[in-house]
Scaffold this active site. Structure first.
Site, PDB file in Angstrom:
ATOM      1  N   ARG A  66       0.852  -1.179   0.000  1.00  0.00           N
ATOM      2  CA  ARG A  66       0.000   0.000   0.000  1.00  0.00           C
ATOM      3  C   ARG A  66       0.893   1.235   0.000  1.00  0.00           C
ATOM      4  O   ARG A  66       1.996   1.212   0.549  1.00  0.00           O
ATOM      5  CB  ARG A  66      -0.930   0.024   1.222  1.00  0.00           C
ATOM      6  CG  ARG A  66      -2.060  -0.989   1.167  1.00  0.00           C
ATOM      7  CD  ARG A  66      -3.067  -0.651   0.073  1.00  0.00           C
ATOM      8  NE  ARG A  66      -4.215  -1.555   0.073  1.00  0.00           N
ATOM      9  CZ  ARG A  66      -4.287  -2.670  -0.642  1.00  0.00           C
ATOM     10  NH1 ARG A  66      -3.249  -3.030  -1.388  1.00  0.00           N
ATOM     11  NH2 ARG A  66      -5.379  -3.419  -0.613  1.00  0.00           N
TER      12      ARG A  66
ATOM     13  N   GLU B 130      -2.733   8.395  -3.602  1.00  0.00           N
ATOM     14  CA  GLU B 130      -3.202   7.538  -4.687  1.00  0.00           C
ATOM     15  C   GLU B 130      -4.668   7.831  -4.964  1.00  0.00           C
ATOM     16  O   GLU B 130      -5.460   7.858  -4.009  1.00  0.00           O
ATOM     17  CB  GLU B 130      -3.027   6.070  -4.300  1.00  0.00           C
ATOM     18  CG  GLU B 130      -3.345   5.110  -5.423  1.00  0.00           C
ATOM     19  CD  GLU B 130      -3.080   3.650  -5.086  1.00  0.00           C
ATOM     20  OE1 GLU B 130      -3.998   2.834  -5.318  1.00  0.00           O
ATOM     21  OE2 GLU B 130      -1.982   3.336  -4.582  1.00  0.00           O
TER      22      GLU B 130
ATOM     23  N   HIS C  57      -1.559   0.747  -9.699  1.00  0.00           N
ATOM     24  CA  HIS C  57      -2.195  -0.234  -8.804  1.00  0.00           C
ATOM     25  C   HIS C  57      -2.853  -1.362  -9.606  1.00  0.00           C
ATOM     26  O   HIS C  57      -4.034  -1.684  -9.410  1.00  0.00           O
ATOM     27  CB  HIS C  57      -3.218   0.444  -7.895  1.00  0.00           C
ATOM     28  CG  HIS C  57      -3.451  -0.292  -6.610  1.00  0.00           C
ATOM     29  ND1 HIS C  57      -3.845   0.323  -5.459  1.00  0.00           N
ATOM     30  CD2 HIS C  57      -3.340  -1.618  -6.294  1.00  0.00           C
ATOM     31  CE1 HIS C  57      -3.974  -0.566  -4.485  1.00  0.00           C
ATOM     32  NE2 HIS C  57      -3.670  -1.759  -4.971  1.00  0.00           N
TER      33      HIS C  57
END
Length: 302
Positions: free
Chosen positions: A218, A246, A265
């Protein structure tokens, strides 16, 4: 039994189960009516807004089955009596494959060669390689195991790290001694309060010159400012599938930092993950209907 699922594909593999009504909600647009009668919720890949309010309205909810390994968006708001399960194993192949590809891309300088190709330049030079390197896997769970299996053919020494030591797996407290020996550091830890900011200035300073940081965990696991400082110095390189913030906004300095490869991602976003997710959902619903123990039940903080 009413079930909310994130896609028509998920509905298709569940709709033949007895007494099951599937409603597709992909997290966009208005929330469907009848939240209070939902017994099973499979949220979309991107957590929807208003999760606390939605869970508060789901008075009949008994099972929340995520499509991701991470559950941090839901765990703090989980009503009492609701079982939370994650998708552990679903994204192992895709994420491990991405990690290997990212290592090779950065070590063999594929982004630089691709840029030279666009310029029409023949820029011959030696590059790094995976062979004879040491890869430190930080967060040695099912994805870490899948990654190690894929690295076996590349003549790589793998060092494993988990939250606590076990067998041939080092504990996270040993990182200061392990980082200086690693050529590649792969982050696969879950998002928890303990892992937020784990990769700070001290962590990065302990990495050897020329090492590669690979983040498939993450974005918040890495201190972005500290990483930028090391990238600007040219001391390390990085491959990032996740960032903080993000999505990474236009103009952010990470986009143009030297020595970094960024993907949006997508590590676990593959046909293999899709097939395995549908298989897991059907298996879980069959278990739920039969009153059998579920897989991947989350207990404690994770």
């Amino acid at each position: 039994m009413k079930i909310w699922v994130p896609s028509a594909a998920a509905a298709d593999v569940l709709c033949d189960l007895p007494d099951v009504e599937c409603v597709v909600y992909d997290g966009t647009g208005p929330v469907p009516e009848g939240a209070g009668k939902v017994e099973v919720w499979v949220p979309p890949l991107v957590p929807p807004a208003r999760i606390p309010e939605m869970l508060g309205e789901m008075r009949g909810l008994r099972l929340l089955q995520t499509v991701t390994a991470g559950v941090d968006a839901y765990l703090p708001h989980l009503p009492e009596g609701v079982v939370l399960c994650n998708a552990r194993g679903v994204h192992d192949a895709g994420t491990a494959e991405w990690a290997v590809g990212a290592m090779i891309a950065v070590l063999r300088e594929f982004p630089g060669f691709a840029a030279a190709q666009r310029r029409g330049e023949w820029t011959y030079h030696h590059t790094g390689a995976l062979a004879d390197s040491t890869a430190l896997i930080v967060g040695y769970g099912s994805i870490g195991q899948a990654l190690e299996r894929r690295l076996e053919g590349f003549e790589v020494d793998v060092v494993r790290v988990a939250r606590t030591a076990r067998g041939n797996v080092h504990g996270q407290d040993e990182l200061p001694e392990l980082l200086p020996e690693a050529d590649v550091v792969v982050l696969l830890v879950p998002s928890t309060p303990a892992t937020t900011g784990l990769v700070d200035a001290a962590f990065l300073a302990a990495m050897k010159d020329g090492a590669v940081l690979v983040n498939a965990a993450r974005g918040g696991v890495v201190d972005t400012a500290a990483l930028l400082a090391e990238l600007e110095r040219g001391r390390i390189t990085a491959a990032l599938d996740v960032t903080d913030p993000e999505p990474l906004p236009p103009g952010h300095p990470l986009w143009t930092a030297p020595g970094v490869l960024i993907t949006p991602h997508v590590a676990g976003s593959s046909p293999a993950s899709g097939r395995r997710l549908l298989k897991l959902l059907r298996s879980q619903l069959l278990r739920h209907l039969a009153g059998e123990p579920l897989k991947n039940v989350i207990t404690g903080s994770y």
